[in-house]
Design a protein around this motif. Structure first.
Motif, PDB file in Angstrom:
ATOM      1  N   HIS A   6      12.450   0.280  23.015  1.00 31.37           N
ATOM      2  CA  HIS A   6      12.262   0.359  21.543  1.00 31.37           C
ATOM      3  C   HIS A   6      11.027   1.245  21.261  1.00 31.37           C
ATOM      4  O   HIS A   6       9.945   0.825  21.961  1.00 31.37           O
ATOM      5  N   GLU A   7      11.046   2.154  20.181  1.00 36.24           N
ATOM      6  CA  GLU A   7       9.913   2.584  19.708  1.00 36.24           C
ATOM      7  C   GLU A   7       8.913   2.092  19.055  1.00 36.24           C
ATOM      8  O   GLU A   7       9.219   1.087  18.417  1.00 36.24           O
ATOM      9  N   PRO A   8       7.564   1.924  19.640  1.00 35.53           N
ATOM     10  CA  PRO A   8       6.426   1.310  18.968  1.00 35.53           C
ATOM     11  C   PRO A   8       6.520   1.650  17.485  1.00 35.53           C
ATOM     12  O   PRO A   8       6.490   2.703  17.081  1.00 35.53           O
ATOM     13  N   ILE A   9       6.160   0.684  16.767  1.00 28.87           N
ATOM     14  CA  ILE A   9       5.671   1.048  15.237  1.00 28.87           C
ATOM     15  C   ILE A   9       4.247   0.771  15.060  1.00 28.87           C
ATOM     16  O   ILE A   9       3.958   0.842  13.759  1.00 28.87           O
ATOM     17  N   ARG A  10       3.469   0.229  16.004  1.00 25.92           N
ATOM     18  CA  ARG A  10       2.021  -0.195  15.709  1.00 25.92           C
ATOM     19  C   ARG A  10       1.316   1.190  15.901  1.00 25.92           C
ATOM     20  O   ARG A  10       1.493   1.910  16.613  1.00 25.92           O
ATOM     21  N   LEU A  11       0.189   1.256  15.019  1.00 23.94           N
ATOM     22  CA  LEU A  11      -0.729   2.377  15.002  1.00 23.94           C
ATOM     23  C   LEU A  11      -1.915   1.594  15.603  1.00 23.94           C
ATOM     24  O   LEU A  11      -2.702   0.927  14.846  1.00 23.94           O
ATOM     25  N   LEU A  84       4.977   1.063  -9.268  1.00 24.22           N
ATOM     26  CA  LEU A  84       5.435   0.425  -8.090  1.00 24.22           C
ATOM     27  C   LEU A  84       4.590   0.395  -7.162  1.00 24.22           C
ATOM     28  O   LEU A  84       4.165   1.650  -6.572  1.00 24.22           O
ATOM     29  N   CYS A  85       4.405  -0.740  -6.600  1.00 30.06           N
ATOM     30  CA  CYS A  85       3.246  -0.951  -5.451  1.00 30.06           C
ATOM     31  C   CYS A  85       3.854  -1.200  -4.137  1.00 30.06           C
ATOM     32  O   CYS A  85       4.603  -2.232  -4.065  1.00 30.06           O
ATOM     33  N   CYS A  86       3.884  -0.182  -3.159  1.00 31.83           N
ATOM     34  CA  CYS A  86       4.725  -0.218  -1.943  1.00 31.83           C
ATOM     35  C   CYS A  86       3.514  -1.224  -0.814  1.00 31.83           C
ATOM     36  O   CYS A  86       2.791  -0.490  -0.700  1.00 31.83           O
ATOM     37  N   CYS A  87       4.295  -2.501  -0.633  1.00 31.44           N
ATOM     38  CA  CYS A  87       3.371  -3.167   0.041  1.00 31.44           C
ATOM     39  C   CYS A  87       3.809  -3.552   1.539  1.00 31.44           C
ATOM     40  O   CYS A  87       4.964  -3.978   1.573  1.00 31.44           O
ATOM     41  N   SER A  88       3.019  -3.382   2.421  1.00 31.52           N
ATOM     42  CA  SER A  88       3.553  -3.583   3.911  1.00 31.52           C
ATOM     43  C   SER A  88       2.173  -4.189   4.658  1.00 31.52           C
ATOM     44  O   SER A  88       2.419  -3.967   5.812  1.00 31.52           O
ATOM     45  N   GLU A 112       7.772  -6.912   5.100  1.00 29.34           N
ATOM     46  CA  GLU A 112       7.128  -7.656   5.935  1.00 29.34           C
ATOM     47  C   GLU A 112       6.111  -6.836   6.434  1.00 29.34           C
ATOM     48  O   GLU A 112       5.990  -5.732   6.954  1.00 29.34           O
ATOM     49  N   TRP A 113       4.818  -7.375   6.595  1.00 27.08           N
ATOM     50  CA  TRP A 113       3.606  -6.725   7.524  1.00 27.08           C
ATOM     51  C   TRP A 113       3.943  -6.012   8.627  1.00 27.08           C
ATOM     52  O   TRP A 113       4.645  -6.738   9.620  1.00 27.08           O
ATOM     53  N   GLY A 114       3.512  -4.820   8.821  1.00 27.37           N
ATOM     54  CA  GLY A 114       3.737  -4.065   9.790  1.00 27.37           C
ATOM     55  C   GLY A 114       5.279  -3.306  10.110  1.00 27.37           C
ATOM     56  O   GLY A 114       5.611  -2.468  10.619  1.00 27.37           O
ATOM     57  N   THR A 115       5.808  -3.150   8.834  1.00 29.51           N
ATOM     58  CA  THR A 115       7.146  -2.663   8.747  1.00 29.51           C
ATOM     59  C   THR A 115       7.089  -1.506   8.011  1.00 29.51           C
ATOM     60  O   THR A 115       6.189  -1.759   6.771  1.00 29.51           O
ATOM     61  N   PRO A 116       7.409  -0.193   8.132  1.00 27.98           N
ATOM     62  CA  PRO A 116       7.189   0.913   7.134  1.00 27.98           C
ATOM     63  C   PRO A 116       7.836   0.820   5.873  1.00 27.98           C
ATOM     64  O   PRO A 116       8.827   0.145   5.885  1.00 27.98           O
ATOM     65  N   SER A 142      -4.498  -2.431   8.543  1.00 23.89           N
ATOM     66  CA  SER A 142      -4.598  -3.788   8.832  1.00 23.89           C
ATOM     67  C   SER A 142      -3.403  -4.167   9.659  1.00 23.89           C
ATOM     68  O   SER A 142      -3.322  -5.298  10.201  1.00 23.89           O
ATOM     69  N   THR A 143      -2.462  -3.421   9.772  1.00 26.55           N
ATOM     70  CA  THR A 143      -1.242  -3.806  10.634  1.00 26.55           C
ATOM     71  C   THR A 143      -1.044  -2.528  11.520  1.00 26.55           C
ATOM     72  O   THR A 143      -0.764  -2.754  12.683  1.00 26.55           O
ATOM     73  N   GLY A 144      -0.945  -1.365  10.962  1.00 27.46           N
ATOM     74  CA  GLY A 144      -0.448  -0.036  11.654  1.00 27.46           C
ATOM     75  C   GLY A 144       0.852   0.237  11.598  1.00 27.46           C
ATOM     76  O   GLY A 144       1.537  -0.567  11.917  1.00 27.46           O
ATOM     77  N   VAL A 145       1.215   1.671  11.432  1.00 26.10           N
ATOM     78  CA  VAL A 145       2.652   1.680  11.452  1.00 26.10           C
ATOM     79  C   VAL A 145       2.779   3.145  12.011  1.00 26.10           C
ATOM     80  O   VAL A 145       2.000   4.214  11.723  1.00 26.10           O
ATOM     81  N   LEU A 146       3.841   3.399  13.069  1.00 26.10           N
ATOM     82  CA  LEU A 146       3.834   4.496  13.623  1.00 26.10           C
ATOM     83  C   LEU A 146       4.467   5.631  12.713  1.00 26.10           C
ATOM     84  O   LEU A 146       5.691   5.268  12.397  1.00 26.10           O
ATOM     85  N   ASN A 147       4.071   6.700  12.668  1.00 28.67           N
ATOM     86  CA  ASN A 147       4.969   7.911  11.837  1.00 28.67           C
ATOM     87  C   ASN A 147       5.699   8.455  12.762  1.00 28.67           C
ATOM     88  O   ASN A 147       5.567   9.202  14.105  1.00 28.67           O
ATOM     89  N   PRO A 148       7.330   8.293  12.735  1.00 29.36           N
ATOM     90  CA  PRO A 148       8.236   8.667  13.864  1.00 29.36           C
ATOM     91  C   PRO A 148       8.407  10.417  13.619  1.00 29.36           C
ATOM     92  O   PRO A 148       8.236  10.815  12.536  1.00 29.36           O
ATOM     93  N   LEU A 149       8.518  10.657  14.916  1.00 30.47           N
ATOM     94  CA  LEU A 149       8.682  12.170  14.792  1.00 30.47           C
ATOM     95  C   LEU A 149       9.756  12.702  14.054  1.00 30.47           C
ATOM     96  O   LEU A 149      10.083  13.662  13.348  1.00 30.47           O
ATOM     97  N   GLU A 150      10.998  11.796  13.932  1.00 30.41           N
ATOM     98  CA  GLU A 150      12.271  12.200  13.138  1.00 30.41           C
ATOM     99  C   GLU A 150      11.681  12.411  11.785  1.00 30.41           C
ATOM    100  O   GLU A 150      12.352  13.266  11.120  1.00 30.41           O
ATOM    101  N   GLU A 151      10.753  11.889  11.141  1.00 25.88           N
ATOM    102  CA  GLU A 151      10.515  11.931   9.887  1.00 25.88           C
ATOM    103  C   GLU A 151       9.731  13.241   9.711  1.00 25.88           C
ATOM    104  O   GLU A 151      10.041  14.041   8.557  1.00 25.88           O
TER     105      GLU A 151
END
Length: 281
Positions: A6-11, A84-88, A112-116, A142-151
């Motif tokens: 699974h690709e990590p999503i944490r930064l 509109l506040c995007c909260c993660s 959910e915290w940690g979800t992009p 506060s959580t960290g989110v990985l920016n995927p290469l596909e994006e």
């Protein structure tokens, strides 16, 4: 049976931050008043450099407040209808609180915290016409989110199809101007892609994302007696993606070679948006 990968999503952001002797020395000087002639001269010197750094001819505003002050300034000056506040995470959640304390209509697009943040969810909300402002935290530390290469690839592909120029930018330390954006172009910034994905001591290899700072690699492997040889003068700030693009050197390169002598393989996004692997590592 092998387990799925699974690709990590944490930064994961390393610390503590290194501080140069020059910076330490500067903190010993007496403070200057914000209405003094010395401050005016300092600001006049800094402002055009900030415009160059951010690639804009518009004013760049400096704030001595905490992040709350900047948030309040944005909300009070930009929101006319509803925000509109995007909260993660902890920092993005603060936008809702600030907006409501300022008496503005605010709706939380909660994850959910940690979800992009899902761009499709944002587009659906904006299609209602209720909102004139959107807030989000690009780097939710506060959580960290990985920016995927596909994006990144999707942005490049769209620019290619629409004939829109784009420039990729790492830390922006290069003196050749390779990261300076063109007029009316898209700037693709890789500073949040800063994970060291794998360290292989047996084969003397590391796999990193383009936003990893040059000196972080040496810090990561020095305990085992290794170091990363290419060491440009900006090694405390420059990123590996920019080093590869500019074929960066340094004093150690006289003996060990420049960046290209240390790269075994690359995963690239081509100008048409295709993702390719080159090299044999």
């Amino acid at each position: 049976m092998s387990q799925p990968v699974h690709e990590p999503i944490r930064l994961h952001i390393p610390g503590p931050v290194q501080i140069s002797p020059e910076t330490y020395a500067a903190t010993t000087r007496p403070m200057i008043g914000h209405r003094s002639k010395d401050f005016v001269a300092l600001y006049d010197d800094i402002h055009p450099k900030l415009q160059t750094l951010f690639g804009t001819s518009q004013p760049v505003f400096l704030s001595t407040s905490s992040a709350w002050g900047v948030m309040e300034g944005c909300i009070r000056n930009l929101v006319a209808k509803k925000v509109l506040c995007c909260c993660s995470g902890a920092f993005s959640d603060k936008w809702v609180d600030v907006a409501r304390r300022c008496g503005k209509g605010a709706e939380a697009l909660q994850y959910e915290w940690g979800t992009p943040v899902n761009p499709d969810d944002v587009a659906e909300k904006l299609s209602t016409g209720e909102f004139d402002t959107v807030t989000f935290i690009h780097n939710e530390t506060s959580t960290g989110v990985l920016n995927p290469l596909e994006e990144v690839a999707a942005v490049v592909k769209l620019c290619h199809e629409q004939n829109i120029p784009f420039v990729t930018r790492g830390a922006g330390t290069g003196l050749s101007g390779g990261a300076l954006p063109l007029k009316e172009c898209v700037l693709i910034v890789t500073t949040c892609m800063q994970q060291i994905l794998n360290v292989d001591y047996n084969n003397q290899q590391v796999v990193v994302q383009p936003g990893v700072i040059n000196n972080w690699i040496t810090q990561a492997v020095s305990g085992a007696g290794f170091y990363y040889a290419p060491d440009p003068s900006s090694q405390l700030a420059c990123s590996i993606g920019g080093n590869v693009a500019e074929n960066s050197g340094g004093v150690h390169c006289l003996k060990y070679g420049v960046t290209t002598n240390h790269v075994l393989g690359l995963k690239l996004v081509l100008p048409n948006g295709n993702i390719v692997d080159i090299g044999g590592a």
